[in-house]
Design a protein around this motif. Structure first.
Motif, PDB file in Angstrom:
ATOM      1  N   THR A   1      -1.371  34.225   8.613  1.00  0.00           N
ATOM      2  CA  THR A   1      -1.021  35.357   9.476  1.00  0.00           C
ATOM      3  C   THR A   1      -0.285  36.419   8.660  1.00  0.00           C
TER       4      THR A   1
ATOM      5  N   LEU B   1      -2.160  39.663  17.108  1.00  0.00           N
ATOM      6  CA  LEU B   1      -2.917  38.891  18.102  1.00  0.00           C
ATOM      7  C   LEU B   1      -3.227  39.738  19.344  1.00  0.00           C
TER       8      LEU B   1
ATOM      9  N   ALA C   1      -6.088  41.935  18.443  1.00  0.00           N
ATOM     10  CA  ALA C   1      -7.341  41.158  18.443  1.00  0.00           C
ATOM     11  C   ALA C   1      -7.844  40.975  19.874  1.00  0.00           C
TER      12      ALA C   1
ATOM     13  N   ASP D   1      -9.524  45.423  18.946  1.00  0.00           N
ATOM     14  CA  ASP D   1      -9.367  46.420  17.885  1.00  0.00           C
ATOM     15  C   ASP D   1     -10.270  46.063  16.696  1.00  0.00           C
TER      16      ASP D   1
ATOM     17  N   THR E   1      -8.677  44.959  13.259  1.00  0.00           N
ATOM     18  CA  THR E   1      -8.000  43.660  13.370  1.00  0.00           C
ATOM     19  C   THR E   1      -9.020  42.525  13.436  1.00  0.00           C
ATOM     20  N   CYS E   2     -10.047  42.722  14.262  1.00  0.00           N
ATOM     21  CA  CYS E   2     -11.062  41.672  14.395  1.00  0.00           C
ATOM     22  C   CYS E   2     -11.788  41.456  13.072  1.00  0.00           C
TER      23      CYS E   2
ATOM     24  N   ILE F   1      -9.386  39.487  10.753  1.00  0.00           N
ATOM     25  CA  ILE F   1      -9.280  38.087  11.183  1.00  0.00           C
ATOM     26  C   ILE F   1     -10.604  37.362  10.909  1.00  0.00           C
TER      27      ILE F   1
ATOM     28  N   ALA G   1      -6.137  33.637  18.081  1.00  0.00           N
ATOM     29  CA  ALA G   1      -7.175  34.671  18.086  1.00  0.00           C
ATOM     30  C   ALA G   1      -8.494  34.131  18.630  1.00  0.00           C
TER      31      ALA G   1
ATOM     32  N   VAL H   1     -12.613  34.976  17.754  1.00  0.00           N
ATOM     33  CA  VAL H   1     -12.582  36.027  16.721  1.00  0.00           C
ATOM     34  C   VAL H   1     -12.361  35.351  15.356  1.00  0.00           C
TER      35      VAL H   1
END
Ligand code: ZN
Length: 397
Positions: A270, A291, A294, A298, A301-302, A305, A337, A340
């Protein structure tokens, strides 16, 4: 190997008896033998050890449905009041302490943030305060605590309880964690790797319940792992088994705190992902915010991740080829998450692991969340209570 499988069998049998007692409340030895399909003599041995360790008591009573006229049977029960368990979970950035009775009901719990480079004495000082507080809140006396299990995010020598690799947990360099914690807490303490505890908890109550070949990954501000084989934690010869976070998944990747380049942890923790996100968003992004982003879908972010998931997939594919687990549980904050993270892990494993190994392995999110390691610590007090019943430990306390 032989003695290992024998110990594993004994542990399994003991667990069966405890589970049967937990379900029934009280039971005669004959009932326990029927419920567990173990022999009467095995039941007698296990029950004797549980009584010796203060985990079970004998009571007068009549077993259900087998009343023999005039002959009250001797019944056995787990005695919640006979003992309490303490779980202490050190993460890279947090400390969690809880006290439970021996049926694993948590009576009181504390949590706080910790500096990532905290020293051992600082950490133990906080742990000591929390232990005092949870005992006070639960209104129980320290003398009723059977033992404490302390989880640390580093390889732990299973026999000596020492932190194996100082570069992974620098603040605990050269510390005999068992001796220091036993002295500070005035309690018998055993030390275990935190992800091993998470693995145990998910095995007993969580996503891996009923399985016996399991790998658990704790993906949080560090990345740890625990392996279960034959229903039992696998430590390796020196306690380093399962350290998947420091397997190399990108030969020219970022430098890791362990000194290598491209460890899984540098790409999938993380901390790694939120740092990248902080740069792209030009604001400090916490794990919680990451998180949330996610969950909102977004794109950046996705994407980040997803990259973490692909890195985890490489490590998990290698793991599948080597240990052929039936179930890989992904826990820790990053698992929040959901797909994702998990779908990219599954895609890479399907594409790159040996097809039969990939087909055998189900990849699932942990269900116990951030409390998994602490719950595993409480479970270990119960299941390895003989560690605490040893006279040497009682004296040391
Ligand atoms: Zn590393």
């Amino acid at each position: 190997m032989r003695s290992g499988s024998l110990a594993s069998l004994r542990e399994g049998n003991r667990r069966l008896v405890i589970e049967a007692l937990r379900e029934r409340g009280v039971a005669s030895r004959a009932e326990l033998a029927r419920a567990t399909e173990l022999s009467r003599s095995t039941i007698s041995t296990i029950v004797g050890a549980l009584i010796e360790a203060g985990l079970a008591v004998e009571r007068d009573g009549q077993p259900d449905g087998e009343a023999h006229a005039g002959r009250p049977g001797v019944m056995v029960a787990l005695d919640p009041s006979a003992g309490l368990a303490l779980g202490i979970d050190f993460g890279h950035r947090h400390l969690r302490v809880a006290v439970s009775d021996l049926s694993h009901s948590v009576l009181a719990e504390r949590w706080r943030e910790l500096d990532v480079d905290h020293s051992a004495s600082e950490g133990l000082e906080y742990a000591g305060q929390f232990v005092d507080e949870v005992l006070e809140e639960a209104k129980v006396d320290r003398s009723r605590v059977v033992g404490a299990v302390m989880g640390l995010p580093a390889p732990i020598n299973h026999v000596t309880g020492t932190v194996q690799d100082s570069s992974i947990l620098p603040g605990w360099v050269g510390i005999d964690a068992v001796a220091e914690a036993t002295a500070r807490l005035n309690l018998p303490v055993a030390v275990e790797n935190d992800a091993n505890l998470g693995a145990l908890a998910e095995l007993m109550w969580g996503a891996a319940k009923g399985r016996s070949e399991v790998a658990y990954l704790k993906v949080a501000s560090g990345v740890g792992g625990g392996l279960i084989s034959g229903g039992r934690l696998s430590h390796g010869v020196g306690g380093t088994a399962g350290e998947i976070g420091h397997t190399i998944v990108s030969a020219d990747g970022p430098v890791c705190r362990c000194g290598n380049l491209g460890c899984l942890e540098t790409l999938a923790s993380t901390r790694a992902v939120s740092n990248l996100l902080s740069i792209s968003r030009r604001e400090q992004v916490t794990t919680r915010r990451m998180l949330e982003l996610a969950a909102e879908g977004d794109a950046a972010t996705c994407r980040l991740i997803g990259e973490a998931g692909r890195a985890i997939g490489i490590a998990v594919a290698n793991l599948c080829n080597i240990v052929n687990p039936e179930c890989v549980v992904i826990g820790g904050d990053m698992a929040l998450a959901g797909d994702v993270l998990l779908n990219p892990v599954r895609e890479v494993v399907e594409r790159t692991a040996i097809p039969s190994a990939a087909a055998d392995t189900e990849i699932v999110a942990g269900v116990l969340g951030e409390r998994a390691e602490m719950l595993g610590a409480l479970a270990l007090v119960m299941h390895e209570s003989e560690r605490f019943a040893a006279p040497g430990l009682k004296e040391a306390a």
